[in-house]
Motif scaffolding. Structure first.
Motif, PDB file in Angstrom:
ATOM      1  N   MET A 162      24.079  -4.246  37.654  1.00 37.64           N
ATOM      2  CA  MET A 162      22.928  -3.356  37.778  1.00 37.64           C
ATOM      3  C   MET A 162      21.854  -3.775  36.779  1.00 37.64           C
ATOM      4  N   PRO A 163      20.557  -3.691  37.173  1.00 35.11           N
ATOM      5  CA  PRO A 163      19.500  -3.944  36.194  1.00 35.11           C
ATOM      6  C   PRO A 163      19.544  -2.880  35.110  1.00 35.11           C
ATOM      7  N   LEU A 164      19.112  -3.239  33.917  1.00 34.79           N
ATOM      8  CA  LEU A 164      19.226  -2.338  32.767  1.00 34.79           C
ATOM      9  C   LEU A 164      17.844  -1.996  32.222  1.00 34.79           C
ATOM     10  N   LEU A 165      17.684  -0.749  31.855  1.00 38.14           N
ATOM     11  CA  LEU A 165      16.443  -0.269  31.246  1.00 38.14           C
ATOM     12  C   LEU A 165      16.783   0.473  29.970  1.00 38.14           C
ATOM     13  N   VAL A 166      15.978   0.262  28.927  1.00 40.41           N
ATOM     14  CA  VAL A 166      16.112   1.041  27.691  1.00 40.41           C
ATOM     15  C   VAL A 166      14.965   2.047  27.640  1.00 40.41           C
ATOM     16  N   MET A 167      15.301   3.304  27.392  1.00 44.88           N
ATOM     17  CA  MET A 167      14.293   4.363  27.286  1.00 44.88           C
ATOM     18  C   MET A 167      14.469   5.049  25.939  1.00 44.88           C
ATOM     19  N   LYS A 168      13.383   5.109  25.155  1.00 44.84           N
ATOM     20  CA  LYS A 168      13.458   5.747  23.839  1.00 44.84           C
ATOM     21  C   LYS A 168      12.587   6.992  23.827  1.00 44.84           C
ATOM     22  N   PHE A 169      13.135   8.091  23.319  1.00 44.87           N
ATOM     23  CA  PHE A 169      12.400   9.344  23.244  1.00 44.87           C
ATOM     24  C   PHE A 169      12.251   9.750  21.778  1.00 44.87           C
ATOM     25  N   GLY A 170      11.002   9.895  21.339  1.00 42.81           N
ATOM     26  CA  GLY A 170      10.715  10.277  19.965  1.00 42.81           C
ATOM     27  C   GLY A 170      10.940  11.753  19.708  1.00 42.81           C
ATOM     28  N   GLY A 171      10.748  12.151  18.463  1.00 39.80           N
ATOM     29  CA  GLY A 171      11.068  13.513  18.052  1.00 39.80           C
ATOM     30  C   GLY A 171      10.333  14.592  18.814  1.00 39.80           C
ATOM     31  N   THR A 172       9.032  14.398  19.092  1.00 41.95           N
ATOM     32  CA  THR A 172       8.286  15.414  19.832  1.00 41.95           C
ATOM     33  C   THR A 172       8.757  15.501  21.282  1.00 41.95           C
ATOM     34  N   SER A 173       9.309  14.404  21.798  1.00 46.73           N
ATOM     35  CA  SER A 173       9.780  14.383  23.189  1.00 46.73           C
ATOM     36  C   SER A 173      11.107  15.103  23.373  1.00 46.73           C
ATOM     37  N   VAL A 174      11.825  15.350  22.276  1.00 48.30           N
ATOM     38  CA  VAL A 174      13.120  16.048  22.339  1.00 48.30           C
ATOM     39  C   VAL A 174      13.132  17.214  21.348  1.00 48.30           C
ATOM     40  N   ALA A 175      11.969  17.831  21.147  1.00 46.63           N
ATOM     41  CA  ALA A 175      11.810  18.831  20.090  1.00 46.63           C
ATOM     42  C   ALA A 175      12.579  20.116  20.351  1.00 46.63           C
ATOM     43  N   ASN A 176      12.902  20.391  21.617  1.00 45.82           N
ATOM     44  CA  ASN A 176      13.656  21.591  21.961  1.00 45.82           C
ATOM     45  C   ASN A 176      14.412  21.336  23.259  1.00 45.82           C
ATOM     46  N   ILE A 177      15.160  22.331  23.710  1.00 40.33           N
ATOM     47  CA  ILE A 177      15.998  22.143  24.899  1.00 40.33           C
ATOM     48  C   ILE A 177      15.149  21.865  26.139  1.00 40.33           C
ATOM     49  N   ASP A 178      14.036  22.562  26.280  1.00 39.60           N
ATOM     50  CA  ASP A 178      13.182  22.333  27.448  1.00 39.60           C
ATOM     51  C   ASP A 178      12.684  20.894  27.492  1.00 39.60           C
ATOM     52  N   ARG A 179      12.319  20.368  26.340  1.00 37.02           N
ATOM     53  CA  ARG A 179      11.820  18.992  26.312  1.00 37.02           C
ATOM     54  C   ARG A 179      12.945  17.980  26.536  1.00 37.02           C
ATOM     55  N   ILE A 180      14.129  18.301  26.066  1.00 35.99           N
ATOM     56  CA  ILE A 180      15.267  17.436  26.344  1.00 35.99           C
ATOM     57  C   ILE A 180      15.524  17.397  27.847  1.00 35.99           C
ATOM     58  N   ARG A 181      15.421  18.552  28.496  1.00 40.27           N
ATOM     59  CA  ARG A 181      15.606  18.585  29.948  1.00 40.27           C
ATOM     60  C   ARG A 181      14.532  17.774  30.664  1.00 40.27           C
ATOM     61  N   ARG A 182      13.293  17.873  30.174  1.00 37.18           N
ATOM     62  CA  ARG A 182      12.208  17.099  30.774  1.00 37.18           C
ATOM     63  C   ARG A 182      12.479  15.599  30.625  1.00 37.18           C
ATOM     64  N   ALA A 183      12.926  15.205  29.423  1.00 35.67           N
ATOM     65  CA  ALA A 183      13.243  13.790  29.185  1.00 35.67           C
ATOM     66  C   ALA A 183      14.397  13.344  30.076  1.00 35.67           C
ATOM     67  N   ALA A 184      15.398  14.194  30.217  1.00 36.82           N
ATOM     68  CA  ALA A 184      16.556  13.851  31.055  1.00 36.82           C
ATOM     69  C   ALA A 184      16.132  13.629  32.503  1.00 36.82           C
ATOM     70  N   LYS A 185      15.169  14.413  32.977  1.00 30.55           N
ATOM     71  CA  LYS A 185      14.684  14.225  34.344  1.00 30.55           C
ATOM     72  C   LYS A 185      14.045  12.844  34.508  1.00 30.55           C
ATOM     73  N   ARG A 186      13.342  12.384  33.476  1.00 33.86           N
ATOM     74  CA  ARG A 186      12.739  11.038  33.535  1.00 33.86           C
ATOM     75  C   ARG A 186      13.834   9.979  33.598  1.00 33.86           C
ATOM     76  N   VAL A 187      14.902  10.196  32.854  1.00 34.28           N
ATOM     77  CA  VAL A 187      16.030   9.274  32.910  1.00 34.28           C
ATOM     78  C   VAL A 187      16.627   9.281  34.317  1.00 34.28           C
ATOM     79  N   GLY A 188      16.750  10.475  34.888  1.00 39.31           N
ATOM     80  CA  GLY A 188      17.309  10.594  36.230  1.00 39.31           C
ATOM     81  C   GLY A 188      16.501   9.842  37.274  1.00 39.31           C
ATOM     82  N   VAL A 189      15.183   9.815  37.112  1.00 34.88           N
ATOM     83  CA  VAL A 189      14.317   9.066  38.039  1.00 34.88           C
ATOM     84  C   VAL A 189      14.676   7.581  38.011  1.00 34.88           C
TER      85      VAL A 189
END
Length: 412
Positions: free
Chosen positions: A1-28
């Protein structure tokens, strides 16, 4: 499988809602067929909180225990991100630095990466894991202790993983939507760049642009890791953000691609130093030993065997520089009449790979500052950069006028 690295900074995971938003991007990306390595920072503000606790308990702390404490913020985020992905029916596991293992040297709180073996994570990918969520900023020393890579180290972690695993790309998600020609907070004419060369990004990062950590850009350039800087808070398209890549991937570029600034600069001058062979080494050796980051250097014309030596450094290193130079004087290694520090200066820089083939950039820069009545105190140049020190009160005016002079609001 092709591989991608995704990094999320502190503001991108600042709370549970933002973690969920980031996870959705990973899911895409998983839905597109990628295996993904996610590198996470601690939640915004958490590392500062942890550092504060360490300082409160032990101002002269054991660096090994400091690393044990401050690395915990990323561990929490990694676990929460893995749980969120699992709730989305995406096979995911969290990884701490020692589990990978990300091997570093023994320089606690400022460790350097030595090796990232790929066997453990690749084995799990082979067993059906689709996302490895790795705690950024941390590794393990030869002695088996937790180490940290220094502030901003999660960017470096992400690039290092992309290089080690041969990732197609490394996406850095942050609170800005790309790399701009200058700080949009200073001029509303600032334009987001679609692409920027590694060398330009390295100069901008080292000169004060906070989008990417300097070490991460150095690593990306060395291993030709294509970086993409994106916002965590905006809808994404395939060409979103700014791609940081090799110069060969850029068809056409402005002569100047960015105006950077640093307000936390100081100009220090040693007055009446003996002008003799080895005097520069006698001055800058102690400064290096004291950990002072010297940037611009000017030596004036010698008169009667004496000269003045001027250099710039960060304002928070002035006291350290003064102590190092006074110590050298007390030991008889150097002799000077006085040491004068000016902490009310700013550094302004024009950066662009087009400078290699175009003349007149320095002339235009100096004329623009002259027309605004801004005096230049120190000048430093490289192949793709011109930097000047000016009075700090003129910093924003200088940035705005240079951005206009080089027409950075227009594409090449």
């Amino acid at each position: 499988m092709p591989l991608l690295v995704m990094k999320f900074g502190g503001t991108s995971v600042a709370n549970i809602d933002r973690i969920r938003r980031a996870a959705k991007r990973v899911g895409v990306e998983v839905a597109k067929g990628y295996d993904v390595i996610v590198i996470v920072s601690a939640m915004a503000g958490r590392t500062n909180e942890l550092v504060g606790w360490v300082d409160e308990i032990s101002p002269l702390y054991d660096a090994r225990e400091y690393d044990a404490v401050v690395s915990s913020g990323e561990v929490v985020t990694a676990g929460l991100m893995a749980l969120t992905l699992q709730e989305m029916d995406i096979p995911a596991r969290s990884w701490q630095g020692w589990q990978v293992p990300l091997k570093t040297n023994s320089s606690h709180s400022a460790a350097r990466i030595e090796e990232i073996p790929t066997d453990n994570i690749n084995a799990k990918f082979g067993e059906g894991m689709q996302v490895a969520v790795v705690a950024g900023f941390q590794g393990i020393s030869p002695e088996g202790r937790i180490t940290t890579l220094g502030r901003g180290g999660s960017d470096t972690t992400a690039v290092a993983f992309a290089a080690a695993f041969g990732a197609e790309r490394c996406d850095i998600y942050t609170d800005v939507d790309g790399v701009y020609t200058t700080d949009p907070r200073i001029t509303d004419k600032a334009r987001k760049l679609d692409r920027i060369a590694f060398e330009e990004m390295l100069e901008l990062a080292s000169l004060g642009a906070k989008v990417l950590q300097t070490r991460s850009v150095e690593l990306a350039m060395r291993y030709n890791v294509r970086l993409r800087v994106l916002s965590s808070f905006e809808e994404q398209s395939d060409d979103a953000g700014t791609l940081v890549c090799a110069e060969e991937e850029i068809m056409e570029s402005n002569v100047v691609n960015g105006i950077a600034y640093s307000r936390d600069e100081a100009k220090m001058t040693l007055i009446s130093v003996a002008d003799r062979p080895g005097i520069a080494a006698a001055i800058f050796g102690p400064l290096s030993d004291a950990g002072v980051n010297v940037d611009m250097i000017i030596q004036n014309i010698s008169e009667e065997g004496r000269t003045d030596m001027t250099f710039s450094c960060p304002t928070n290193q002035v006291a350290r520089a003064e102590k190092a130079l006074q110590g050298a004087k007390d030991r008889g290694e150097i002799n000077f009449h006085d040491l004068v520090a000016d902490t009310n200066v700013a550094k302004i820089s024009a950066v662009g790979i087009g400078m290699r083939s175009q003349s007149g950039v320095a002339a235009k820069m100096f004329q623009t500052l002259r027309d605004e009545g801004i005096n230049i105190k120190v000048i430093s140049t490289s192949e793709i950069k011109i930097s000047v020190l000016i009075d700090r009160k003129y910093m924003e005016l200088a940035v705005q006028s240079l951005h206009d002079a080089f027409e950075l609001d227009k594409t090449a």
